[in-house]
Design a protein around this motif. Structure first.
Motif, mmCIF file in Angstrom:
data_model
loop_
_atom_site.group_PDB
_atom_site.id
_atom_site.type_symbol
_atom_site.label_atom_id
_atom_site.label_comp_id
_atom_site.label_asym_id
_atom_site.label_seq_id
_atom_site.Cartn_x
_atom_site.Cartn_y
_atom_site.Cartn_z
ATOM 1 N N SER A 110 -52.339 92.170 -59.753
ATOM 2 C CA SER A 110 -53.799 92.185 -59.895
ATOM 3 C C SER A 110 -54.274 93.353 -60.754
ATOM 4 C CB SER A 110 -54.417 92.291 -58.496
ATOM 5 O OG SER A 110 -55.799 92.058 -58.571
ATOM 6 N N ARG A 112 -57.945 94.496 -63.431
ATOM 7 C CA ARG A 112 -59.187 94.074 -64.091
ATOM 8 C C ARG A 112 -59.393 94.948 -65.305
ATOM 9 N NH1 ARG A 112 -64.318 96.545 -61.766
ATOM 10 N NH2 ARG A 112 -63.689 98.270 -60.447
ATOM 11 N N ASN A 116 -63.072 90.374 -71.967
ATOM 12 C CA ASN A 116 -63.158 89.063 -71.311
ATOM 13 C C ASN A 116 -61.944 88.245 -71.719
ATOM 14 O OD1 ASN A 116 -66.249 88.749 -70.358
ATOM 15 N ND2 ASN A 116 -66.199 89.848 -72.318
ATOM 16 N N THR A 129 -54.194 81.152 -60.746
ATOM 17 C CA THR A 129 -54.773 82.466 -61.017
ATOM 18 C C THR A 129 -55.786 82.723 -59.921
ATOM 19 O OG1 THR A 129 -54.466 82.360 -63.404
ATOM 20 C CG2 THR A 129 -56.187 83.772 -62.628
ATOM 21 N N VAL A 131 -58.954 84.722 -59.229
ATOM 22 C CA VAL A 131 -59.979 85.465 -59.977
ATOM 23 C C VAL A 131 -61.102 85.833 -59.022
ATOM 24 C CG1 VAL A 131 -61.484 85.475 -61.996
ATOM 25 C CG2 VAL A 131 -59.474 84.008 -61.994
ATOM 26 N N ASP A 132 -61.316 87.136 -58.824
ATOM 27 C CA ASP A 132 -62.401 87.585 -57.939
ATOM 28 C C ASP A 132 -62.259 86.919 -56.567
ATOM 29 O OD1 ASP A 132 -64.689 89.027 -57.333
ATOM 30 O OD2 ASP A 132 -66.054 87.450 -58.004
ATOM 31 N N THR A 146 -61.511 84.646 -66.866
ATOM 32 C CA THR A 146 -61.423 85.939 -66.188
ATOM 33 C C THR A 146 -62.339 86.886 -66.958
ATOM 34 O OG1 THR A 146 -59.383 86.462 -67.393
ATOM 35 C CG2 THR A 146 -59.134 85.638 -65.200
ATOM 36 N N TRP A 151 -61.329 91.075 -60.991
ATOM 37 C CA TRP A 151 -59.906 91.184 -60.633
ATOM 38 C C TRP A 151 -59.210 89.862 -60.881
ATOM 39 C CZ3 TRP A 151 -58.096 95.873 -59.874
ATOM 40 C CH2 TRP A 151 -58.944 96.858 -59.341
ATOM 41 N N HIS A 152 -57.988 89.917 -61.409
ATOM 42 C CA HIS A 152 -57.225 88.673 -61.559
ATOM 43 C C HIS A 152 -55.729 88.942 -61.474
ATOM 44 C CE1 HIS A 152 -57.958 90.290 -65.591
ATOM 45 N NE2 HIS A 152 -56.806 89.757 -65.965
ATOM 46 N N HIS A 154 -51.806 86.428 -61.290
ATOM 47 C CA HIS A 154 -51.250 85.088 -61.444
ATOM 48 C C HIS A 154 -50.022 84.922 -60.543
ATOM 49 C CE1 HIS A 154 -53.635 85.452 -65.045
ATOM 50 N NE2 HIS A 154 -52.786 86.282 -65.613
ATOM 51 N N LEU A 222 -65.404 79.437 -62.442
ATOM 52 C CA LEU A 222 -64.266 80.158 -63.021
ATOM 53 C C LEU A 222 -63.202 79.198 -63.527
ATOM 54 C CD1 LEU A 222 -64.050 82.961 -60.327
ATOM 55 C CD2 LEU A 222 -64.886 83.198 -62.677
#
Ligand code: 1HN
Length: 354
Positions: A110, A112, A116, A129, A131-132, A146, A151-152, A154, A222
């Motif tokens: 994770s 961020r 973008n 993924t 994402v948030d 994302t 936060w992301h 995989h 998302l």
């Protein structure tokens, strides 16, 4: 005054004067004025470039053997435009492209960051993924955002490699001296299927009592599933046979604005045998073929012609006309487009010629 009247050159000045200026961090403008402000059309280091998935895939799989995910964080081969030099890792002035590989059981931790990103899934099933806090399953053709600051991470529960195309506005954010990242803990997954809350166009979740809802999120959607986008394109094509361009734009359904702040994302369908000319526009555009076979002709700065097979990607500089031809007469073609149009629109620079 003549538009391109010759101006004084640096060599026309006494070397001592130039030296005295330079020693004081001063530079005369006129020898460089035409270079930074050329007549009629901007100078574009961005070249028209084609990256064939057939070339990328074996090298990416080999990278999977050579470099464990712990040594890469993100296992990516960057689609670099030689017009900017490969070291700059940019496809255009504002667009970064990369093909990312995640193998079964791997986890990309994770983090961020300020740029973008979006992912366009190219191959494989079973990856996701987060994402948030929202789990976004990855299937071919899905677009997953994302956006800046979210936060992301995989992960991959399937049994075959998964590959996706990353599109970021990293070159611009880096140029602005605003690019940085933070590492984080493994995220807690929010319960439910937030990725399904907006799956019907025109229907937006709302709280019944004031103050009782979760509050508006800047990025309410998302994940844009490909099955939905493809079905919408086909309905549009059937319903509007008069319409030349069958195109959808990925938007924020609660505001109608572009899905992200800087880059724009679209899905285009070419009818069987169709040829579509896109007039020159100021932003650079990326074309990624989701399905079918397409010939892309880019007219400037140097004319180039690319035969795009499935999962191939190409970039066209701004101010170049692009003609897309569906090479098949018995099936539609589907193209994912990423461009710099939201950025140009916000800056008041968006322009179309012809
Ligand atoms: C990034 O965060 C990812 O999260 C992929 O998968 C590619 C390229 C540059 C900077 C950040 C990811 C990236 C990236």
């Amino acid at each position: 005054m003549q538009d391109d009247a010759p101006l004084g050159r640096l060599e026309d000045l006494p070397a001592d004067d130039v030296q005295a200026m330079r020693a004081r961090n001063l530079v005369p403008l006129w020898p460089s004025l035409r270079a930074v402000l050329p007549p009629q059309v901007p100078t574009r280091p961005t070249q028209a470039v084609h990256w064939a998935y057939g070339d990328i895939r074996p090298l990416l799989m080999r990278a999977g053997d050579l470099t464990p995910i712990e040594k890469a964080e993100r296992r990516v081969l960057v689609l670099a435009n030689p017009g900017h030099t490969l070291e700059k890792m940019q496809a255009s002035s504002a667009i970064y492209l990369g093909m990312q590989l995640l193998l079964p059981g791997e986890w990309a931790p994770s983090h961020r960051h300020t740029p973008n990103a979006v992912r366009m899934v190219v191959e494989g099933e079973g990856a996701w993924t987060l994402v948030d806090g929202e789990k976004c399953p990855m299937s071919r053709g899905d677009l997953i955002l994302t956006p800046t600051g979210l936060w992301h991470e995989h992960g991959h529960d399937g049994d075959a490699p998964v590959v996706w195309l990353d599109v970021l506005d990293l070159p611009l954010v880096h140029y602005l001296e605003a690019s940085y990242h933070l590492n984080g803990e493994r995220q807690k997954q929010r319960p439910g299927r937030g990725d399904r809350a907006h799956t019907r166009a025109g229907l937006v979740p709302t709280p019944v009592f004031g103050g009782d809802g979760p509050g508006r999120r800047r990025y309410p959607v998302l994940r844009y599933p490909w099955v939905e986008a493809r079905a919408a394109l086909q309905s549009l094509a059937e319903d509007r046979p008069d319409r030349e361009a069958v195109q959808l734009t990925y938007v924020n359904p609660e505001t109608g604005e572009d899905a992200e702040n800087i880059l724009g994302f679209h899905a285009l369908m070419l009818r069987p045998g169709q040829t579509l000319r896109l007039p020159p526009r100021s932003p650079a555009s990326v074309f990624h073929l989701i399905e079918g076979a397409v010939e892309a002709a880019i007219d400037a700065p140097q004319p180039r012609r690319f035969a795009l097979a499935e999962a191939d990607t190409c970039v066209a500089p701004g101010f170049s006309a692009v003609t897309l031809r569906n090479a098949r007469t018995d099936a539609p073609a589907f193209v994912f487009i990423a461009d710099e149009s939201p950025l140009h629109r916000k800056l008041g620079l968006l322009e179309q010629r012809d």
